[in-house]
Design a protein around this motif. Structure first.
Motif, PDB file in Angstrom:
ATOM      1  N   ALA A 174     -24.203 -20.138  -6.094  1.00  0.00           N
ATOM      2  CA  ALA A 174     -23.969 -20.819  -5.089  1.00  0.00           C
ATOM      3  C   ALA A 174     -22.866 -20.463  -4.087  1.00  0.00           C
ATOM      4  N   THR A 175     -22.017 -19.615  -4.674  1.00  0.00           N
ATOM      5  CA  THR A 175     -20.596 -19.471  -3.677  1.00  0.00           C
ATOM      6  C   THR A 175     -21.015 -17.968  -3.277  1.00  0.00           C
ATOM      7  N   ILE A 176     -22.072 -17.214  -3.228  1.00  0.00           N
ATOM      8  CA  ILE A 176     -22.450 -15.979  -2.790  1.00  0.00           C
ATOM      9  C   ILE A 176     -23.511 -15.896  -2.032  1.00  0.00           C
ATOM     10  N   ARG A 177     -23.374 -16.187  -0.802  1.00  0.00           N
ATOM     11  CA  ARG A 177     -24.689 -16.212   0.367  1.00  0.00           C
ATOM     12  C   ARG A 177     -24.673 -14.918   1.025  1.00  0.00           C
ATOM     13  N   GLU A 178     -23.587 -14.079   1.126  1.00  0.00           N
ATOM     14  CA  GLU A 178     -23.925 -12.752   1.923  1.00  0.00           C
ATOM     15  C   GLU A 178     -22.730 -11.703   1.040  1.00  0.00           C
ATOM     16  N   PRO A 179     -23.091 -10.487   1.156  1.00  0.00           N
ATOM     17  CA  PRO A 179     -22.402  -9.358   0.510  1.00  0.00           C
ATOM     18  C   PRO A 179     -20.768  -9.640   0.500  1.00  0.00           C
ATOM     19  N   ALA A 180     -20.332 -10.085   1.815  1.00  0.00           N
ATOM     20  CA  ALA A 180     -18.903 -10.412   1.899  1.00  0.00           C
ATOM     21  C   ALA A 180     -18.300 -11.412   0.873  1.00  0.00           C
ATOM     22  N   ASP A 181     -19.209 -12.212   0.411  1.00  0.00           N
ATOM     23  CA  ASP A 181     -19.007 -13.276  -0.274  1.00  0.00           C
ATOM     24  C   ASP A 181     -18.425 -12.775  -1.860  1.00  0.00           C
ATOM     25  N   LEU A 182     -18.677 -11.524  -2.100  1.00  0.00           N
ATOM     26  CA  LEU A 182     -18.324 -10.881  -3.265  1.00  0.00           C
ATOM     27  C   LEU A 182     -16.803 -10.785  -3.605  1.00  0.00           C
ATOM     28  N   ALA A 183     -16.209 -10.786  -2.378  1.00  0.00           N
ATOM     29  CA  ALA A 183     -14.702 -10.465  -2.459  1.00  0.00           C
ATOM     30  C   ALA A 183     -14.004 -11.605  -3.348  1.00  0.00           C
ATOM     31  N   LEU A 188     -18.689  -6.505 -12.619  1.00  0.00           N
ATOM     32  CA  LEU A 188     -19.161  -6.187 -14.135  1.00  0.00           C
ATOM     33  C   LEU A 188     -19.962  -4.673 -13.920  1.00  0.00           C
ATOM     34  N   HIS A 189     -19.307  -3.827 -14.494  1.00  0.00           N
ATOM     35  CA  HIS A 189     -19.522  -2.188 -14.544  1.00  0.00           C
ATOM     36  C   HIS A 189     -20.493  -2.118 -15.776  1.00  0.00           C
ATOM     37  N   ALA A 190     -21.698  -1.696 -15.968  1.00  0.00           N
ATOM     38  CA  ALA A 190     -22.094  -0.820 -17.070  1.00  0.00           C
ATOM     39  C   ALA A 190     -22.231   0.681 -16.866  1.00  0.00           C
ATOM     40  N   ALA A 194     -27.009   5.757 -12.739  1.00  0.00           N
ATOM     41  CA  ALA A 194     -26.791   6.693 -11.579  1.00  0.00           C
ATOM     42  C   ALA A 194     -26.234   5.790 -10.690  1.00  0.00           C
ATOM     43  N   VAL A 195     -26.841   4.544 -10.352  1.00  0.00           N
ATOM     44  CA  VAL A 195     -26.569   3.632  -9.274  1.00  0.00           C
ATOM     45  C   VAL A 195     -25.569   2.419  -9.895  1.00  0.00           C
ATOM     46  N   GLY A 196     -24.486   2.278  -9.401  1.00  0.00           N
ATOM     47  CA  GLY A 196     -23.556   1.600  -9.746  1.00  0.00           C
ATOM     48  C   GLY A 196     -22.893   0.649  -8.615  1.00  0.00           C
ATOM     49  N   TRP A 197     -21.972  -0.040  -8.841  1.00  0.00           N
ATOM     50  CA  TRP A 197     -21.390  -1.007  -7.519  1.00  0.00           C
ATOM     51  C   TRP A 197     -20.798  -0.173  -6.394  1.00  0.00           C
ATOM     52  N   PRO A 198     -20.304   0.955  -6.721  1.00  0.00           N
ATOM     53  CA  PRO A 198     -19.662   1.879  -5.399  1.00  0.00           C
ATOM     54  C   PRO A 198     -21.098   2.238  -4.670  1.00  0.00           C
ATOM     55  N   ALA A 199     -22.006   2.458  -5.175  1.00  0.00           N
ATOM     56  CA  ALA A 199     -23.331   2.938  -4.251  1.00  0.00           C
ATOM     57  C   ALA A 199     -23.974   1.631  -3.557  1.00  0.00           C
ATOM     58  N   TRP A 200     -24.078   0.639  -4.561  1.00  0.00           N
ATOM     59  CA  TRP A 200     -24.481  -0.733  -3.625  1.00  0.00           C
ATOM     60  C   TRP A 200     -23.514  -1.215  -2.602  1.00  0.00           C
ATOM     61  N   LEU A 201     -22.124  -1.098  -2.790  1.00  0.00           N
ATOM     62  CA  LEU A 201     -21.324  -1.628  -1.751  1.00  0.00           C
ATOM     63  C   LEU A 201     -21.516  -0.903  -0.734  1.00  0.00           C
ATOM     64  N   GLU A 202     -21.731   0.777  -0.686  1.00  0.00           N
ATOM     65  CA  GLU A 202     -21.821   1.353   0.470  1.00  0.00           C
ATOM     66  C   GLU A 202     -23.067   1.343   0.976  1.00  0.00           C
ATOM     67  N   ARG A 203     -24.212   0.961   0.166  1.00  0.00           N
ATOM     68  CA  ARG A 203     -25.556   0.604   1.060  1.00  0.00           C
ATOM     69  C   ARG A 203     -25.342  -0.793   1.847  1.00  0.00           C
ATOM     70  N   GLY A 205     -22.514  -1.648   3.498  1.00  0.00           N
ATOM     71  CA  GLY A 205     -21.554  -1.432   4.429  1.00  0.00           C
ATOM     72  C   GLY A 205     -20.091  -2.013   4.016  1.00  0.00           C
ATOM     73  N   LEU A 206     -20.113  -1.915   2.879  1.00  0.00           N
ATOM     74  CA  LEU A 206     -18.926  -2.716   2.481  1.00  0.00           C
ATOM     75  C   LEU A 206     -18.141  -2.151   1.155  1.00  0.00           C
ATOM     76  N   ALA A 207     -17.798  -0.833   1.328  1.00  0.00           N
ATOM     77  CA  ALA A 207     -17.478   0.039   0.463  1.00  0.00           C
ATOM     78  C   ALA A 207     -15.835  -0.406   0.190  1.00  0.00           C
ATOM     79  N   TYR A 208     -15.205  -0.676   1.132  1.00  0.00           N
ATOM     80  CA  TYR A 208     -13.811  -1.103   0.822  1.00  0.00           C
ATOM     81  C   TYR A 208     -13.593  -2.452  -0.056  1.00  0.00           C
ATOM     82  N   LEU A 209     -14.993  -3.177  -0.117  1.00  0.00           N
ATOM     83  CA  LEU A 209     -14.852  -4.442  -0.756  1.00  0.00           C
ATOM     84  C   LEU A 209     -14.284  -4.160  -2.343  1.00  0.00           C
ATOM     85  N   GLU A 210     -14.744  -3.260  -2.838  1.00  0.00           N
ATOM     86  CA  GLU A 210     -14.244  -3.106  -4.431  1.00  0.00           C
ATOM     87  C   GLU A 210     -12.908  -3.168  -4.732  1.00  0.00           C
ATOM     88  N   SER A 211     -12.173  -2.885  -3.807  1.00  0.00           N
ATOM     89  CA  SER A 211     -10.563  -2.910  -3.771  1.00  0.00           C
ATOM     90  C   SER A 211     -10.221  -4.202  -3.962  1.00  0.00           C
TER      91      SER A 211
END
Length: 291
Positions: A174-183, A188-190, A194-203, A205-211
């Motif tokens: 309910a608190t996540i309506r767009e990718p930027a709301d992940l901040a 949770l990484h598994a 081959a595909v993980g959070w870095p690849a998804w965030l880059e797709r 357009g929010l690669a910086y968000l991981e930090s």
């Protein structure tokens, strides 16, 4: 021809090399860790070369050990297949299906009861495997593996193309309506995909968000999804594993394609038992678009 080392020594090496643990090998073979260590030491003395590098809390194979392991595993496989061909097996032996816990829990569990209702006389045995090396050369009639479908000596049928997308508990969604709301949320990484959070965030357009997010890494997707279901963060999951889950939702539509997939696999050399063929054919009908 030089005499082969005793079979018990060879079994000890194969199990220890596959698990990289004398303790795990002992559990598998029904002996103590000390017995495995002694057999390995005797084998190394016979061969005149070290097979393992002993680290303080782990093992690794020497170049000689790595080079020898595939030949030994292939020999065990041929021996098992030859025995089966000549002497056959017990008619009531269960069909063994080996796969990862996440497939067992999310893909097989919703489906296998129907198979059991349709085929009540076929006994099944499920064996768990997490890492690629857990899928040994023998011991299973069928397997479901994750990868690109290229395994020598194996017939592989894809369980369908897939993609990865964020999932979490309904209360968190309910608190996540767009990718930027992940901040500010925990990602949770598994490991092992081959595909993980870095690849998804880059797709996205929010690669910086991981930090800007906390991180928690799990060694299996089962655990990352369990944490996500408890509100412990946001995980990446395969879309086809979500259909049977009521405790996880996908708050965002953005999915990341992956060229890896789940595959139904069986050896090409081994003549399958009729019961195993029945399960193979039935599982293939569960693939989207099959029929």
């Amino acid at each position: 021809m030089a005499a082969l080392p005793p079979l018990l020594w060879l079994q000890a090496f194969e199990a220890a090399a596959r698990t990289l643990s004398f303790t795990a090998a002992g559990h598998e073979l029904g002996v103590t860790q000390a017995a495995i260590s002694q057999r390995i030491r005797l084998l190394e003395d016979r061969l005149g070369q070290k097979l393992f590098v002993r680290h303080p809390r782990s093992l690794s194979l020497t170049p000689a050990g790595r080079a020898w392991l595939p030949s030994l595993q292939d020999a065990f496989t041929r021996l098992a297949e030859g025995t089966q061909e000549v002497f056959g097996g017990t008619t009531d032996a269960p069909v063994t299906l080996r796969t990862t816990p996440v497939i067992q829990q999310n893909w097989l569990a919703p489906r296998l009861p129907a198979f059991q209702r349709d085929h009540p006389t076929i006994a099944l045995r499920l064996v768990s495997a997490i890492w690629p090396d857990d899928f040994g050369p023998g011991g299973a009639d069928l397997e479901i593996r994750y990868g690109h479908g290229e395994w020598p000596g194996m017939e592989a049928v894809t369980l369908g193309d897939d993609c990865m997308l964020p999932v979490c508990a309904p209360s968190l969604a309910a608190t996540i309506r767009e990718p930027a709301d992940l901040a500010g949320h925990t990602l949770l990484h598994a490991v092992g995909f081959a595909v993980g959070w870095p690849a998804w965030l880059e797709r996205a357009g929010l690669a910086y968000l991981e930090s800007r997010c906390a991180a928690l890494t799990c060694d299996s997707q089962v655990m990352s999804l369990a944490l996500a279901a408890q509100g412990g963060g946001v995980a990446l999951a395969h879309r086809q594993l979500l259909a049977a889950r009521q405790d996880l939702v996908a708050p965002l539509d953005l999915a990341m394609p992956t060229d890896e997939a789940f595959w139904l696999v069986r050896p090409v050399r081994r003549a399958p038992r009729p019961e195993a063929v029945c399960l193979w054919d039935w599982l293939r009908t569960q693939v989207p678009g099959a029929g």
